[in-house]
Design a protein around this motif. Structure first.
Motif, PDB file in Angstrom:
ATOM      1  N   GLU A 145       0.694  -1.088   0.045  1.00 23.74           N
ATOM      2  CA  GLU A 145       0.063  -0.077   0.179  1.00 23.74           C
ATOM      3  C   GLU A 145       0.795   1.375  -0.052  1.00 23.74           C
ATOM      4  N   SER A 146       1.617   1.326   0.771  1.00 31.26           N
ATOM      5  CA  SER A 146       2.601   2.611   0.903  1.00 31.26           C
ATOM      6  C   SER A 146       3.456   2.815  -0.406  1.00 31.26           C
ATOM      7  N   MET A 147       3.785   1.846  -1.081  1.00 28.14           N
ATOM      8  CA  MET A 147       4.176   2.015  -2.483  1.00 28.14           C
ATOM      9  C   MET A 147       3.359   2.472  -3.361  1.00 28.14           C
ATOM     10  N   ALA A 148       2.087   2.070  -3.320  1.00 28.83           N
ATOM     11  CA  ALA A 148       0.930   2.515  -4.258  1.00 28.83           C
ATOM     12  C   ALA A 148       0.447   3.934  -3.862  1.00 28.83           C
ATOM     13  N   MET A 149       0.631   4.109  -2.560  1.00 30.10           N
ATOM     14  CA  MET A 149      -0.204   5.548  -2.326  1.00 30.10           C
ATOM     15  C   MET A 149       0.790   6.828  -2.343  1.00 30.10           C
ATOM     16  N   THR A 150       2.089   6.572  -2.654  1.00 31.03           N
ATOM     17  CA  THR A 150       2.813   7.957  -2.979  1.00 31.03           C
ATOM     18  C   THR A 150       3.044   7.906  -4.173  1.00 31.03           C
ATOM     19  N   ASN A 151       3.116   9.247  -4.721  1.00 35.35           N
ATOM     20  CA  ASN A 151       3.322   9.289  -6.332  1.00 35.35           C
ATOM     21  C   ASN A 151       2.172   8.848  -7.046  1.00 35.35           C
ATOM     22  N   GLU A 152       1.009   9.254  -6.640  1.00 36.03           N
ATOM     23  CA  GLU A 152      -0.008   8.399  -7.417  1.00 36.03           C
ATOM     24  C   GLU A 152      -0.315   8.462  -8.978  1.00 36.03           C
ATOM     25  N   LYS A 153       0.173   9.644  -9.356  1.00 32.85           N
ATOM     26  CA  LYS A 153      -0.139   9.770 -10.890  1.00 32.85           C
ATOM     27  C   LYS A 153       0.896   8.663 -11.634  1.00 32.85           C
ATOM     28  N   TYR A 154       2.228   8.803 -11.114  1.00 23.12           N
ATOM     29  CA  TYR A 154       3.237   8.280 -11.661  1.00 23.12           C
ATOM     30  C   TYR A 154       2.813   6.499 -11.584  1.00 23.12           C
ATOM     31  N   ILE A 155       2.105   6.141 -10.402  1.00 21.15           N
ATOM     32  CA  ILE A 155       2.054   4.904 -10.128  1.00 21.15           C
ATOM     33  C   ILE A 155       0.908   4.183 -11.011  1.00 21.15           C
ATOM     34  N   ILE A 156      -0.060   5.267 -11.562  1.00 22.05           N
ATOM     35  CA  ILE A 156      -1.039   4.709 -12.207  1.00 22.05           C
ATOM     36  C   ILE A 156      -0.578   4.559 -13.533  1.00 22.05           C
ATOM     37  N   GLU A 157       0.284   4.998 -13.988  1.00 21.45           N
ATOM     38  CA  GLU A 157       1.005   5.047 -15.149  1.00 21.45           C
ATOM     39  C   GLU A 157       1.662   3.645 -15.488  1.00 21.45           C
ATOM     40  N   THR A 158       2.376   3.542 -14.232  1.00 24.81           N
ATOM     41  CA  THR A 158       3.063   2.199 -14.409  1.00 24.81           C
ATOM     42  C   THR A 158       2.205   0.883 -14.358  1.00 24.81           C
ATOM     43  N   LEU A 159       1.151   1.103 -13.475  1.00 24.21           N
ATOM     44  CA  LEU A 159       0.294   0.022 -13.401  1.00 24.21           C
ATOM     45  C   LEU A 159      -0.587  -0.116 -14.722  1.00 24.21           C
ATOM     46  N   LYS A 160      -0.893   0.770 -15.516  1.00 21.82           N
ATOM     47  CA  LYS A 160      -1.469   0.789 -16.570  1.00 21.82           C
ATOM     48  C   LYS A 160      -0.671  -0.090 -17.733  1.00 21.82           C
ATOM     49  N   GLY A 161       0.746   0.347 -17.437  1.00 24.19           N
ATOM     50  CA  GLY A 161       1.684  -0.380 -18.396  1.00 24.19           C
ATOM     51  C   GLY A 161       1.648  -1.894 -18.134  1.00 24.19           C
ATOM     52  N   PHE A 162       1.551  -2.024 -16.900  1.00 24.84           N
ATOM     53  CA  PHE A 162       1.553  -3.794 -16.496  1.00 24.84           C
ATOM     54  C   PHE A 162       0.188  -4.052 -16.960  1.00 24.84           C
ATOM     55  N   GLN A 163      -0.857  -3.385 -16.919  1.00 22.14           N
ATOM     56  CA  GLN A 163      -2.125  -3.935 -17.431  1.00 22.14           C
ATOM     57  C   GLN A 163      -1.923  -4.276 -19.135  1.00 22.14           C
ATOM     58  N   THR A 164      -1.385  -3.308 -19.599  1.00 19.87           N
ATOM     59  CA  THR A 164      -1.369  -3.381 -21.166  1.00 19.87           C
ATOM     60  C   THR A 164      -0.494  -4.701 -21.400  1.00 19.87           C
TER      61      THR A 164
END
Ligand code: C2E
Ligand code: MG
Ligand code: MG
Ligand code: MG
Length: 277
Positions: free
Chosen positions: A153-172
């Motif tokens: 959680e702590s990793m996901a909740m800091t720097n949210e905008k950037y994290i969403i981008e990375t997570l979308k990359g994984f999703q793709t």
């Protein structure tokens, strides 16, 4: 007398500080060497689908094979690796090794399961993480659906905008992401619904200490997961009562000593065979 004692305390304190520092420095040098020599080994812990009663995943857990000290558990070197930045190289090795090994099991004819890999905070913030993982999948030949990444959680909740981008990359890429040790950190429910996650992993704290409050929390996490269309897995399942409780609450998956400890590669083969026969 008091003065004397304080002085002594200070001496002890000073000494332990210096020794702590030396020990740390020593460990850091050793960690560098270990990385060069590939003195690390992955253990794998089975993850079980409760309803199907079958193995559906293996969590890769890193061990350090030290010449003098024997097997060193991750909580004794991952934090240091993280602080020194060595985690990036170590983490890359872990992902590569986990994918290579999983592909090998598949090629041996064992049932296809996911391999879950823990990411560290520093690793998660690497700009080229998504492309690195794409390269690892291409090189090992493992299909992306058989790799899962665990973040906290702590990793996901800091720097949210950037994290969403990375997570979308994984999703793709088709790589699933699980939120590890869930319930122990700071999650924003808003981000929980925005992040492309596939699974929540209930921390073993709530399973092993079943107070009235913790039972309520487990039930809530399971409901929350299903409402958000996520799978939910519980860690730290150590006995039949733990399993019955989670089964009753409609938890999807479990992991813990009741089924198996983390196993070295040779024993995973045995675990697969036992399940097959
Ligand atoms: P984690 O990701 O939450 O992994 C689960 C930990 O719980 C493992 O400890 C596992 O052995 C332990 N465990 C599993 N079932 C039970 C049970 O029924 N009862 C009890 N008491 N414990 C159980 P382990 O292998 O010592 O790993 C500790 C932590 O170190 C992991 O927690 C993870 O955060 C970190 N870690 C391990 N390998 C890696 C890695 O390759 N990279 C990174 N970044 N972190 C790692
Ligand atoms: Mg984990
Ligand atoms: Mg965990
Ligand atoms: Mg944990």
């Amino acid at each position: 007398l008091t003065k004397e004692r304080n002085k002594n305390d200070y001496q002890v304190f000073k000494k332990s500080l210096t020794e702590g520092f030396k020990e740390r420095l020593h460990l850091e040098t050793e960690l560098h060497k270990a990385l060069k020599n590939k003195d690390f080994e992955l253990y794998f812990q089975p993850q079980i689908d409760i309803k199907q009663d079958e193995i559906i995943g293996l969590e890769a857990l890193c061990r350090w094979n030290h010449i003098d000290k024997g097997i060193i558990p991750p909580n004794q070197f991952i934090p240091l690796a993280e602080q020194t930045g060595l985690i990036v190289e170590l983490g890359d090795w872990v992902i590569r090794e986990a994918c290579r090994q999983n592909k090998m099991w598949q090629d041996m004819g064992f049932p296809k399961v996911k391999v879950s890999v823990n990411l560290s905070a520093k690793q998660f913030l690497q700009r080229d993480l998504v492309s690195n993982i794409a390269e690892i999948l291409a090189n090992t030949g493992l299909e992306s659906e058989y790799l899962e990444l665990e973040i906290t959680e702590s990793m996901a909740m800091t720097n949210e905008k950037y994290i969403i981008e990375t997570l979308k990359g994984f999703q793709t890429l088709g790589v699933n992401v699980a939120l590890d040790d869930f319930g122990t950190g700071y999650s924003s429910l808003k981000y929980l619904s925005q992040f492309p996650l596939s699974k929540l992993k209930i921390d073993r704290l709530f399973i092993q200490n079943r107070t009235e409050q913790n039972i309520a929390i487990v039930k809530t996490i399971i409901h929350l997961s299903h409402s958000l269309n996520l799978k939910v897995i519980a860690e730290g399942v150590e006995n039949e009562e733990d399993l019955m409780f989670l089964n009753n609450e409609n938890c999807d998956e479990v992991q813990g000593f009741y089924f198996s400890k983390p196993l070295p590669v040779s024993e995973v083969n045995g675990f697969f065979n036992k399940k097959l026969s």
